[in-house]
Design a protein around this motif. Sequence first.
Motif, PDB file in Angstrom:
ATOM      1  N   THR A  57     -25.061  50.583   9.162  1.00  0.00           N
ATOM      2  CA  THR A  57     -25.262  51.986   9.514  1.00  0.00           C
ATOM      3  C   THR A  57     -24.222  52.391  10.546  1.00  0.00           C
ATOM      4  OG1 THR A  57     -26.856  51.465  11.257  1.00  0.00           O
ATOM      5  CG2 THR A  57     -27.735  51.819   9.044  1.00  0.00           C
ATOM      6  N   TRP A  83     -34.210  55.291  12.196  1.00  0.00           N
ATOM      7  CA  TRP A  83     -34.398  54.154  11.282  1.00  0.00           C
ATOM      8  C   TRP A  83     -35.876  53.887  11.029  1.00  0.00           C
ATOM      9  CZ3 TRP A  83     -31.565  51.145   8.101  1.00  0.00           C
ATOM     10  CH2 TRP A  83     -32.104  49.914   7.710  1.00  0.00           C
ATOM     11  N   TYR A 133     -28.361  46.028   9.820  1.00  0.00           N
ATOM     12  CA  TYR A 133     -29.752  45.579   9.749  1.00  0.00           C
ATOM     13  C   TYR A 133     -29.813  44.486   8.692  1.00  0.00           C
ATOM     14  CZ  TYR A 133     -31.039  49.765  12.360  1.00  0.00           C
ATOM     15  OH  TYR A 133     -31.152  50.731  13.319  1.00  0.00           O
ATOM     16  N   LEU A 171     -28.705  56.588  11.490  1.00  0.00           N
ATOM     17  CA  LEU A 171     -29.533  55.411  11.211  1.00  0.00           C
ATOM     18  C   LEU A 171     -29.321  54.262  12.198  1.00  0.00           C
ATOM     19  CD1 LEU A 171     -29.409  55.302   7.313  1.00  0.00           C
ATOM     20  CD2 LEU A 171     -31.358  55.909   8.759  1.00  0.00           C
TER      21      LEU A 171
END
Length: 139
Positions: free
Chosen positions: A6, A16, A60, A10
Motif C-alpha cells: 500500500t 485499512w 501487509y 491504505l
Amino acid sequence: MTNIFTYGSLMYAQVWQSIVSQTYRSTPARLAGFARYSIKNRSYPAIIPSQNAQTQGLVYYHVSDADIALLDKFEGQCYLRLSHPVELNDQTYIQADCYILRPEFEHLLSLNAWSVKKFEQDGLQTFLTHYNGFNKLKS
C-alpha cells in the motif's frame, strides 16, 4: 494468502482496518519503477510506471482471499492489482500485489507528487469522513 503493498490511504490503520476483517502484520517497503501522484481534486494517490521512480509504502503480509476481494472492491475499476517485487528495510525482496492506476485513467492524475505529510495533516480525516461507507463493502 497474498502480500499487499500500500502507498496511500491504505497505509493508515484507520482506513485499512475499516475495510479488512482481520489484523495483519505490516512493515515499511519500497516499490521501484513506480511514481506516486495525487488524483485531481482528491486526497488519495495513484501510482503509475516510471522507470527511475521509487514509492515508499507499507506491505501487509498474508492477506486472506476474502479481504483481497474487499480491497479490490474498495479500489474499484480505476486500479489494477498486479504482483511486483518490493524491497523491505532489511534490503530483502518479497512479492506483493500493488494497486496500479489503469492507463485509461491516467488523465485523472495531477502533476503533483502525493504528500504523506499533507495527507496526514489535511487529508486523512477528510478521507475518513468522506469515505465513511467502508463497512458497507463487507455486506
